[in-house]
Design an enzyme around this catalytic site. Structure first.
Site, PDB file in Angstrom:
ATOM      1  N   PRO A  12     -13.939 123.010-111.274  1.00 56.03           N
ATOM      2  CA  PRO A  12     -12.530 122.928-110.883  1.00 56.03           C
ATOM      3  C   PRO A  12     -11.599 122.450-111.985  1.00 56.03           C
ATOM      4  O   PRO A  12     -11.962 121.580-112.787  1.00 56.03           O
ATOM      5  CB  PRO A  12     -12.538 121.928-109.719  1.00 56.03           C
ATOM      6  CG  PRO A  12     -13.827 121.191-109.854  1.00 56.03           C
ATOM      7  CD  PRO A  12     -14.797 122.135-110.476  1.00 56.03           C
ATOM      8  N   ASN A  13     -10.432 123.038-111.986  1.00 58.60           N
ATOM      9  CA  ASN A  13      -9.312 122.703-112.890  1.00 58.60           C
ATOM     10  C   ASN A  13      -9.500 123.203-114.320  1.00 58.60           C
ATOM     11  O   ASN A  13      -8.581 123.110-115.133  1.00 58.60           O
ATOM     12  CB  ASN A  13      -9.029 121.186-112.892  1.00 58.60           C
ATOM     13  CG  ASN A  13      -8.696 120.671-111.509  1.00 58.60           C
ATOM     14  OD1 ASN A  13      -7.801 121.219-110.863  1.00 58.60           O
ATOM     15  ND2 ASN A  13      -9.420 119.681-111.023  1.00 58.60           N
ATOM     16  N   ARG A  20      -3.660 121.732-119.454  1.00 52.99           N
ATOM     17  CA  ARG A  20      -4.102 120.544-118.722  1.00 52.99           C
ATOM     18  C   ARG A  20      -4.454 119.425-119.702  1.00 52.99           C
ATOM     19  O   ARG A  20      -5.394 119.567-120.503  1.00 52.99           O
ATOM     20  CB  ARG A  20      -5.347 120.904-117.913  1.00 52.99           C
ATOM     21  CG  ARG A  20      -5.972 119.722-117.219  1.00 52.99           C
ATOM     22  CD  ARG A  20      -7.351 120.067-116.663  1.00 52.99           C
ATOM     23  NE  ARG A  20      -7.917 118.919-115.990  1.00 52.99           N
ATOM     24  CZ  ARG A  20      -9.218 118.770-115.742  1.00 52.99           C
ATOM     25  NH1 ARG A  20     -10.089 119.704-116.107  1.00 52.99           N
ATOM     26  NH2 ARG A  20      -9.661 117.697-115.136  1.00 52.99           N
ATOM     27  N   TYR A  25      -8.426 117.409-123.331  1.00 54.39           N
ATOM     28  CA  TYR A  25      -9.247 118.618-123.218  1.00 54.39           C
ATOM     29  C   TYR A  25      -8.962 119.673-124.287  1.00 54.39           C
ATOM     30  O   TYR A  25      -9.619 120.718-124.303  1.00 54.39           O
ATOM     31  CB  TYR A  25      -9.079 119.221-121.815  1.00 54.39           C
ATOM     32  CG  TYR A  25      -9.549 118.285-120.720  1.00 54.39           C
ATOM     33  CD1 TYR A  25     -10.881 117.864-120.675  1.00 54.39           C
ATOM     34  CD2 TYR A  25      -8.675 117.801-119.754  1.00 54.39           C
ATOM     35  CE1 TYR A  25     -11.322 116.988-119.688  1.00 54.39           C
ATOM     36  CE2 TYR A  25      -9.107 116.936-118.754  1.00 54.39           C
ATOM     37  CZ  TYR A  25     -10.432 116.528-118.732  1.00 54.39           C
ATOM     38  OH  TYR A  25     -10.874 115.667-117.752  1.00 54.39           O
ATOM     39  N   ASN A  77     -20.217 123.449-116.987  1.00 53.19           N
ATOM     40  CA  ASN A  77     -19.306 122.307-117.000  1.00 53.19           C
ATOM     41  C   ASN A  77     -18.877 122.125-115.547  1.00 53.19           C
ATOM     42  O   ASN A  77     -17.984 122.816-115.060  1.00 53.19           O
ATOM     43  CB  ASN A  77     -18.092 122.535-117.897  1.00 53.19           C
ATOM     44  CG  ASN A  77     -17.208 121.290-117.938  1.00 53.19           C
ATOM     45  OD1 ASN A  77     -17.366 120.385-117.127  1.00 53.19           O
ATOM     46  ND2 ASN A  77     -16.277 121.261-118.891  1.00 53.19           N
ATOM     47  N   ALA A  80     -15.136 117.839-112.253  1.00 51.49           N
ATOM     48  CA  ALA A  80     -15.190 116.655-111.363  1.00 51.49           C
ATOM     49  C   ALA A  80     -16.410 116.668-110.442  1.00 51.49           C
ATOM     50  O   ALA A  80     -16.877 115.604-110.010  1.00 51.49           O
ATOM     51  CB  ALA A  80     -13.909 116.564-110.554  1.00 51.49           C
ATOM     52  N   GLU A 101     -25.728 120.697-119.290  1.00 48.66           N
ATOM     53  CA  GLU A 101     -24.495 120.121-118.733  1.00 48.66           C
ATOM     54  C   GLU A 101     -23.530 119.881-119.894  1.00 48.66           C
ATOM     55  O   GLU A 101     -23.900 119.260-120.894  1.00 48.66           O
ATOM     56  CB  GLU A 101     -24.828 118.787-118.042  1.00 48.66           C
ATOM     57  CG  GLU A 101     -23.613 118.051-117.531  1.00 48.66           C
ATOM     58  CD  GLU A 101     -23.965 116.672-116.931  1.00 48.66           C
ATOM     59  OE1 GLU A 101     -25.131 116.440-116.543  1.00 48.66           O
ATOM     60  OE2 GLU A 101     -23.056 115.824-116.892  1.00 48.66           O
ATOM     61  N   HIS A 103     -19.533 118.827-121.251  1.00 49.69           N
ATOM     62  CA  HIS A 103     -18.195 118.262-121.031  1.00 49.69           C
ATOM     63  C   HIS A 103     -17.401 118.348-122.320  1.00 49.69           C
ATOM     64  O   HIS A 103     -17.940 118.066-123.408  1.00 49.69           O
ATOM     65  CB  HIS A 103     -18.278 116.795-120.586  1.00 49.69           C
ATOM     66  CG  HIS A 103     -19.070 116.625-119.336  1.00 49.69           C
ATOM     67  ND1 HIS A 103     -18.562 116.969-118.103  1.00 49.69           N
ATOM     68  CD2 HIS A 103     -20.345 116.218-119.132  1.00 49.69           C
ATOM     69  CE1 HIS A 103     -19.500 116.759-117.187  1.00 49.69           C
ATOM     70  NE2 HIS A 103     -20.590 116.314-117.788  1.00 49.69           N
ATOM     71  N   ARG A 110     -14.627 107.117-120.893  1.00 44.77           N
ATOM     72  CA  ARG A 110     -13.532 107.234-119.930  1.00 44.77           C
ATOM     73  C   ARG A 110     -13.794 106.335-118.706  1.00 44.77           C
ATOM     74  O   ARG A 110     -14.591 105.415-118.772  1.00 44.77           O
ATOM     75  CB  ARG A 110     -13.355 108.714-119.567  1.00 44.77           C
ATOM     76  CG  ARG A 110     -13.044 109.568-120.824  1.00 44.77           C
ATOM     77  CD  ARG A 110     -12.800 111.016-120.490  1.00 44.77           C
ATOM     78  NE  ARG A 110     -11.647 111.172-119.637  1.00 44.77           N
ATOM     79  CZ  ARG A 110     -11.384 112.274-118.924  1.00 44.77           C
ATOM     80  NH1 ARG A 110     -12.219 113.309-118.989  1.00 44.77           N
ATOM     81  NH2 ARG A 110     -10.316 112.345-118.178  1.00 44.77           N
TER      82      ARG A 110
END
Ligand code: DQA
Length: 149
Positions: A12-13, A20, A25, A77, A80, A101, A103, A110
Site C-alpha cells: 500500500p501507498n 510521497r 522514499y 515490499n 505498512a 523483503e 524496504h 524509524r
C-alpha cells in the site's frame, strides 16, 4: 539455464512513490523502479512480473497465483503490511517460494512500530535503507540464491 520467473510485489501507498514523503522514499516513481528492475532482470536471465495493490487480499491473491504458476521467487515490499499482516506471512509460507523483503527506508532508524516485521524471520533475505537501490540489490541477491540452489 532456464529463465527464472520472479514476482515483484509492492504494498500500500507505494503507487504514490515520487510524491510521497520524498525525503524518506526518494524521488523515483514506482514505474521508474519497475522499469529498472525489468531491465536488470533481463540482463540476469530473469523474467519479472510486477504488481502493486493497496489491498491486502489482492496481494495475497497474487501470491497464490505465483505459487500455482511456476514462479521461482518473490521480491516484496509489503509497506505498512510488514508490521501488521499475519495473513501475508501465511500466504508466503503457503506458497513456499523464496522471498526477499525490501524496504526503501531503513525501518530500524524509524518509529518503534516499524521495527517489527511479520515476514523477516521467514524471508530468504532482507534489504532496507538504500532507497530504490534496495530493489536492485534484492533482485541480484534473489537471482544469485536461486542460481546457487
Ligand atoms: C516501507 C517502510 C514501511 O514502514 C512503510 O509503511 C512503507 C514503506 C519502505 O519501503 O521503506 O510504506 O516499506
Amino acid at each position: 539455464m532456464a529463465q527464472l520467473k520472479i514476482l515483484v510485489l509492492h504494498g500500500p501507498n507505494l503507487n504514490l512513490l515520487g510524491t510521497r514523503e520524498p525525503e524518506t522514499y526518494g524521488s523515483q516513481t514506482l514505474a521508474d523502479i519497475n522499469a529498472e528492475l525489468i531491465d536488470l532482470g533481463e540482463s540476469l536471465g530473469a523474467e519479472l512480473s510486477t504488481y502493486q495493490s493497496n489491498h491486502e487480499g489482492e496481494l495475497i491473491d497474487r501470491l497464490h497465483l505465483a505459487g500455482s504458476n511456476a514462479f521461482d521467487g518473490i521480491i516484496i515490499n509489503p509497506a505498512a503490511y510488514t508490521h501488521t499482516s499475519v495473513a501475508l506471512r501465511d500466504a508466503l509460507l503457503a506458497i513456499d517460494l523464496p522471498f526477499i523483503e525490501v524496504h526503501l527506508s531503513n525501518v530500524h532508524q524509524r518509529e518503534a512500530f516499524r521495527h517489527q516485521s511479520f515476514l523477516s524471520d521467514v524471508a530468504s533475505g532482507i534489504i532496507a535503507g538504500f532507497g530504490s537501490t534496495s530493489y536492485t540489490l534484492a533482485l541480484r541477491g534473489l537471482v544469485s540464491q536461486l542460481q546457487n540452489k
